[in-house]
Enzyme design. Sequence first.
Site, PDB file in Angstrom:
ATOM      1  CB  ILE B  24      57.904  44.878  43.272  1.00 26.92           C
ATOM      2  CG1 ILE B  24      57.332  44.426  44.868  1.00 26.92           C
ATOM      3  CG2 ILE B  24      57.881  43.704  42.485  1.00 26.92           C
ATOM      4  CD1 ILE B  24      56.293  43.489  45.134  1.00 26.92           C
ATOM      5  CD  GLU B  38      53.320  49.350  32.035  1.00 27.78           C
ATOM      6  OE1 GLU B  38      54.197  48.280  32.230  1.00 27.78           O
ATOM      7  OE2 GLU B  38      53.635  50.252  31.364  1.00 27.78           O
ATOM      8  CG  PHE B  39      50.271  52.072  36.677  1.00 22.29           C
ATOM      9  CD1 PHE B  39      49.313  52.654  37.040  1.00 22.29           C
ATOM     10  CD2 PHE B  39      50.041  51.878  35.106  1.00 22.29           C
ATOM     11  CE1 PHE B  39      47.813  52.714  36.578  1.00 22.29           C
ATOM     12  CE2 PHE B  39      48.884  51.768  34.595  1.00 22.29           C
ATOM     13  CZ  PHE B  39      47.552  52.425  34.958  1.00 22.29           C
ATOM     14  CG  ASP B  70      35.782  47.633  49.604  1.00 19.31           C
ATOM     15  OD1 ASP B  70      35.361  47.951  50.705  1.00 19.31           O
ATOM     16  OD2 ASP B  70      35.644  48.076  48.414  1.00 19.31           O
ATOM     17  CD  GLU B 138      38.781  44.515  47.268  1.00 19.22           C
ATOM     18  OE1 GLU B 138      37.825  43.502  47.450  1.00 19.22           O
ATOM     19  OE2 GLU B 138      38.541  45.586  46.325  1.00 19.22           O
ATOM     20  CB  THR B 151      38.285  52.507  34.301  1.00 17.54           C
ATOM     21  OG1 THR B 151      39.508  51.905  34.958  1.00 17.54           O
ATOM     22  CG2 THR B 151      38.227  54.017  34.903  1.00 17.54           C
ATOM     23  CD  GLU B 153      30.792  46.679  36.075  1.00 20.36           C
ATOM     24  OE1 GLU B 153      31.996  46.932  36.837  1.00 20.36           O
ATOM     25  OE2 GLU B 153      29.921  46.141  36.347  1.00 20.36           O
ATOM     26  CG  HIS B 154      33.950  52.453  39.581  1.00 22.41           C
ATOM     27  ND1 HIS B 154      33.543  51.569  40.664  1.00 22.41           N
ATOM     28  CD2 HIS B 154      34.112  53.577  39.892  1.00 22.41           C
ATOM     29  CE1 HIS B 154      33.422  52.316  41.863  1.00 22.41           C
ATOM     30  NE2 HIS B 154      33.819  53.785  41.407  1.00 22.41           N
TER      31      HIS B 154
END
Lengths: 211, 211, 211, 211
Positions: B24, B38-39, B70, B138, B151, B153-154
């Site tokens: 895309i 963006e990526f 997921d 997901e 990122t 928080e994970h």
Amino acid sequence: MDWDVLLTPYKQAVEELKIKLKGIRDQYQLTSKHTPIEFVTGRVKPVSSILEKAKRKNIPLNRLEEDMQDLAGVRIMCQFVGDIDTIVELIKARTDFSIVEQRDYIKNKKRSGYRSYHMILKYPVQTIEGGEKNTLVELQIRTLAMNFWATIEHSLQYKYAGKIPDEIEQRLVKAAEAAFQLDEEMSKIRGEVQEAQKIMTKQQEASRRKP
Amino acid sequence: MDWDVLLTPYKQAVEELKIKLKGIRDQYQLTSKHTPIEFVTGRVKPVSSILEKAKRKNIPLNRLEEDMQDLAGVRIMCQFVGDIDTIVELIKARTDFSIVEQRDYIKNKKRSGYRSYHMILKYPVQTIEGGEKNTLVELQIRTLAMNFWATIEHSLQYKYAGKIPDEIEQRLVKAAEAAFQLDEEMSKIRGEVQEAQKIMTKQQEASRRKP
Amino acid sequence: MDWDVLLTPYKQAVEELKIKLKGIRDQYQLTSKHTPIEFVTGRVKPVSSILEKAKRKNIPLNRLEEDMQDLAGVRIMCQFVGDIDTIVELIKARTDFSIVEQRDYIKNKKRSGYRSYHMILKYPVQTIEGGEKNTLVELQIRTLAMNFWATIEHSLQYKYAGKIPDEIEQRLVKAAEAAFQLDEEMSKIRGEVQEAQKIMTKQQEASRRKP
Amino acid sequence: MDWDVLLTPYKQAVEELKIKLKGIRDQYQLTSKHTPIEFVTGRVKPVSSILEKAKRKNIPLNRLEEDMQDLAGVRIMCQFVGDIDTIVELIKARTDFSIVEQRDYIKNKKRSGYRSYHMILKYPVQTIEGGEKNTLVELQIRTLAMNFWATIEHSLQYKYAGKIPDEIEQRLVKAAEAAFQLDEEMSKIRGEVQEAQKIMTKQQEASRRKP
């Protein structure tokens, strides 16, 4: 000017440095330490941008390799502002290339709001004629928030051919402040996390010392 | 449980979707339009995380493919909050997979400060036994600022095994607000840019109409 | 034994060498010369193979880095037998690693029919603790025909756990001869092509010298 | 002619097909069966080759998409001639693209000595305007020996602009025979291996049936 001949060693330098800097990440993931590198990108400057910059900065084409220090560019993104110092120390300790110049646009941010740590590296690539050829490579080190802002500023500079309208420039300065604020909040989290870890470690040591 | 046998179709789905969604981007770069992507990243959930989540959510191992949506995850990052709608429309228009579920954590952000747009896709992969096998994947769509926050928080959730101390949780909420603020400032820039373009286009049209 | 800690520097060495050797190809493609490198592959030896070989060769696990010289392996494939010498000279001229050992299984092919040129390289990788760590890497150089045969021999060795039945071993020797024959025919073509080029160049020079 | 606009969907088709065909390999590696796919490559035809072929074959530029069926090309390499049939059956069983044409240059090798199995696929890619666009893709299936020969023939065709001198053409025919011979020897090994496996399985069954 045969651009392929000129730029092939720079392309090679970028590819080698990307693999080498990603390798730092892999090594950190073997330890329990926080990895200071989130991701690494690299590129050789497109010929159209080289020509535009040479004209703007008055660099003769036979002086490109000495006077245009970002023909090759590599970028390291990190989570926390504090990670940048760690990376700078890692880069200085390496023996596979040398550092020619350093510019700290974090302590001394640009008027536009731009923040980033820049190093110019002298990186040797091997040639099929025998022997090494030294290339200059610009290494940029930034947080994800600095990078987010810089990406957008870059595409606006490109769109407006360097002459961003005043209202948009002011907006960019405000966005740079928001990015700075995000980095500040993140730094506090990093501090809290490190503080929490110290406390936990001390409690564990204390409980182990009990009979 | 042979994890390789279970997860190979999900690995395949992730690889195919990454190539398709990056495509895309390539198509947008042929046009003069702003590219909303963006990526793109992707991953299959590590076995240790699958086991931990199955235990926590009480999912029997023979129900993983239906109940853990997921196992395969793909993520699209974009510059502006407004890009997310564009991407959602592009995803809905595709004929190579279908959408099973949508959750908008941007309009309805989580208490922790988490923002992101989630879609569950039903994606068919081909098997060597002949015929298709449907996989659930997901898809998360977020801005760079949302991703930056998520990122961190994970990794804290991981470090504290889901029980983040209160002080750090409050810091995270503040950082989420700073990330939101950054997205707001960026959205205004996007608006200004679009506004400026409209004005410029009108002036050009007016000057062309003059004799 | 923490295999990840042991093997990460070897993985790094393989990645860096692959990029460096592919770079040779790119440089040749800028010239009008035939590129001696068709493609490059690399791998770190799987743990199961390390254990099996350590047992078979009586190598204690604390001596793996010194005594098992193919923990890291890189392979260069070329079109013509004559390309192998060219590559060996290019490798010797490099300054970014050194050569520890060479074994020429082309001049001295193995009883099984195996042909290949082997070099053991001492390749330095940078560590996050500071300083270099030397790794041994086995470099194999072979034609496409040698590689084709070796791939099949390797999978049979694996299938039969090193004890290939006599009839199949004899078949393998015959196939090795056919692979050798193919290389011979190809070498003659390479000779003819070089011969033809010399004649053409002379005719062009002659015609240019005429008034 | 905007070549980027024309070729982007073909580039996309090649990338997607490479991922999909490599996925077949991964699935086989989960089983105890021999994988019929050694490796997969792909490319979009360079613009210079498109122009040269259009001129030679008298194809108008507005008919390229219909009349030049190898704008996009994907190639599967395998170890044994017998693997080619297995792959053809796998391709026919898929539901994510259709087969437009088949040409068997193995049963009917070309005068030059060229051997390969060709299929023209109709492969749908998704567009950002919404909806699918069908692309024609040429799939070539060959052994490593066929590929080795074809690579060299191709570079000679290129060097001599399609007019290979007679002596070299005869050498190529001889080399093609040597490649054929190598495939024959390899096929016998494959037969022996399958035979050996059947015998071993029967012996095991017999020994298990004994009290």
